[in-house]
Motif scaffolding. Structure first.
Motif, PDB file in Angstrom:
ATOM      1  N   HIS A  30     -77.197   5.926   0.560  1.00 30.54           N
ATOM      2  CA  HIS A  30     -77.462   5.706   1.993  1.00 30.54           C
ATOM      3  C   HIS A  30     -77.420   4.214   2.349  1.00 30.54           C
ATOM      4  O   HIS A  30     -78.269   3.710   3.089  1.00 30.54           O
ATOM      5  CB  HIS A  30     -78.819   6.307   2.391  1.00 30.54           C
ATOM      6  N   VAL A  88     -72.501   4.944   0.411  1.00 29.89           N
ATOM      7  CA  VAL A  88     -72.939   5.463   1.706  1.00 29.89           C
ATOM      8  C   VAL A  88     -73.487   6.879   1.572  1.00 29.89           C
ATOM      9  O   VAL A  88     -74.517   7.226   2.167  1.00 29.89           O
ATOM     10  CB  VAL A  88     -71.766   5.416   2.712  1.00 29.89           C
ATOM     11  N   GLU A  89     -72.804   7.720   0.787  1.00 30.59           N
ATOM     12  CA  GLU A  89     -73.180   9.124   0.702  1.00 30.59           C
ATOM     13  C   GLU A  89     -74.453   9.350  -0.095  1.00 30.59           C
ATOM     14  O   GLU A  89     -75.338  10.111   0.332  1.00 30.59           O
ATOM     15  CB  GLU A  89     -72.034   9.923   0.077  1.00 30.59           C
ATOM     16  N   HIS A  90     -74.572   8.703  -1.257  1.00 30.09           N
ATOM     17  CA  HIS A  90     -75.672   9.019  -2.166  1.00 30.09           C
ATOM     18  C   HIS A  90     -76.818   8.006  -2.106  1.00 30.09           C
ATOM     19  O   HIS A  90     -77.979   8.383  -2.258  1.00 30.09           O
ATOM     20  CB  HIS A  90     -75.157   9.109  -3.598  1.00 30.09           C
ATOM     21  N   THR A 106     -69.141  10.821  10.158  1.00 28.88           N
ATOM     22  CA  THR A 106     -69.134  11.652   8.961  1.00 28.88           C
ATOM     23  C   THR A 106     -68.326  10.965   7.868  1.00 28.88           C
ATOM     24  O   THR A 106     -67.674   9.950   8.104  1.00 28.88           O
ATOM     25  CB  THR A 106     -68.537  13.037   9.255  1.00 28.88           C
ATOM     26  N   THR A 117     -71.333  -1.855   4.126  1.00 27.15           N
ATOM     27  CA  THR A 117     -70.524  -1.341   3.020  1.00 27.15           C
ATOM     28  C   THR A 117     -69.040  -1.371   3.342  1.00 27.15           C
ATOM     29  O   THR A 117     -68.223  -1.841   2.543  1.00 27.15           O
ATOM     30  CB  THR A 117     -70.959   0.094   2.683  1.00 27.15           C
ATOM     31  N   ASP A 164     -67.671   4.790  -0.564  1.00 19.43           N
ATOM     32  CA  ASP A 164     -68.045   6.140  -0.118  1.00 19.43           C
ATOM     33  C   ASP A 164     -69.286   6.635  -0.863  1.00 19.43           C
ATOM     34  O   ASP A 164     -70.171   7.260  -0.265  1.00 19.43           O
ATOM     35  CB  ASP A 164     -66.885   7.107  -0.346  1.00 19.43           C
ATOM     36  N   PRO A 197     -76.059   0.892   4.253  1.00 15.20           N
ATOM     37  CA  PRO A 197     -75.603   0.711   5.643  1.00 15.20           C
ATOM     38  C   PRO A 197     -74.078   0.788   5.734  1.00 15.20           C
ATOM     39  O   PRO A 197     -73.369   0.101   4.998  1.00 15.20           O
ATOM     40  CB  PRO A 197     -76.119  -0.684   6.008  1.00 15.20           C
ATOM     41  N   ARG A 198     -73.581   1.625   6.610  1.00 12.97           N
ATOM     42  CA  ARG A 198     -72.138   1.807   6.727  1.00 12.97           C
ATOM     43  C   ARG A 198     -71.440   0.520   7.145  1.00 12.97           C
ATOM     44  O   ARG A 198     -70.367   0.191   6.631  1.00 12.97           O
ATOM     45  CB  ARG A 198     -71.834   2.925   7.728  1.00 12.97           C
TER      46      ARG A 198
END
Length: 245
Positions: free
Chosen positions: A125, A121-123, A204, A131, A118, A127-128
């Motif tokens: 960025h 991905v959040e900080h 999200t 990850t 998490d 690739p979702r």
């Protein structure tokens, strides 16, 4: 060796941000990498052992888990001391490797993989798709031991040779086939949940988390330990850059 390294949630830094823990470990690693004196790694090692209690990881279990790395570091130090004839240099190398290994082990042992994915991905960025796929693969790794046991029992039931050497390659092939099938199902499941489109604007985060003052304090404390240990070595006249003979 099988004792879980679950941090005590009551510890002050048990739930610190994963990126803050990684950043703190990297700072200490860099400080140990650039010097080859014995004093700096000794001071950093003392700070790292003290940080184990703050992180909340069981001390004895973590040290047992880190024992192979410590044995390897000591062996490399002795090897360098014997070949170079410089006992101080060999001790310094061994202590450096122990400090670098312990910093990484503390960080990894105290981070939940889901929280780390998490945070990436959040900080950062990241690739979702990559990850979350890596997280799922990490979560599925314990199943390989059960899969190996199942293959062993199946071969025994069929009367096949179960010698440690002769059966290893065929069992490894079977395990690889099972892993590929599991990975294929996982990829289809991820595509079904919208991970096929990397630019999807509707995705999200379920657990958004900010980097707070305590996390920055952890990074600052690691930087302070690195700087003070280096300054103490400089004051003692033993600090030496690793590129300088």
């Amino acid at each position: 060796m099988l004792e879980p390294l679950t941090p005590d949630p009551r510890a002050p830094l048990a739930d610190a941000h994963p990126l803050a823990k990684i950043a703190a470990a990297l700072i200490l690693m860099v400080a140990l990498f650039i010097t080859i004196d014995p004093l700096t790694p000794s001071l950093v090692l003392i700070a790292e052992v003290a940080a184990i209690h703050l992180i909340g990881v069981p001390l004895r279990a973590l040290l047992r888990r880190a024992l192979p790395a410590f044995i390897g570091a000591i062996g490399i130090g002795v090897f360098n001391a014997v070949l170079s004839g410089d006992v101080t240099g060999g001790v310094a190398i061994g202590l450096r490797l122990m400090g670098i290994a312990l910093a990484g082990i503390i960080a990894v042992a105290s981070i939940d993989p889901t929280d780390l994915s998490d945070a990436l991905v959040e900080h950062l960025h990241a690739p979702r798709r990559f990850t979350v796929g890596a997280l799922a693969a990490f979560r599925l790794m314990p199943l390989f031991a059960d899969e190996w046991q199942t293959i062993t029992m199946a071969r025994r039931a069929r009367g096949l040779d179960n010698g440690r050497v002769t059966a290893f390659f065929s069992m490894t092939r079977s395990l690889l086939v099972a892993a590929i099938r599991r990975a294929t199902r996982l990829a289809v499941a991820m595509d079904g949940r919208g991970f096929a489109d990397p630019g999807s604007p509707c995705r999200t985060l379920a657990r958004p988390r900010t980097i707070n003052v305590r996390d920055w304090s952890l990074i600052g404390a690691a930087l302070a330990v690195a700087v003070l240990a280096s300054l103490a070595s400089i004051a003692a006249g033993v600090w030496r850059l690793f590129l300088v003979r």
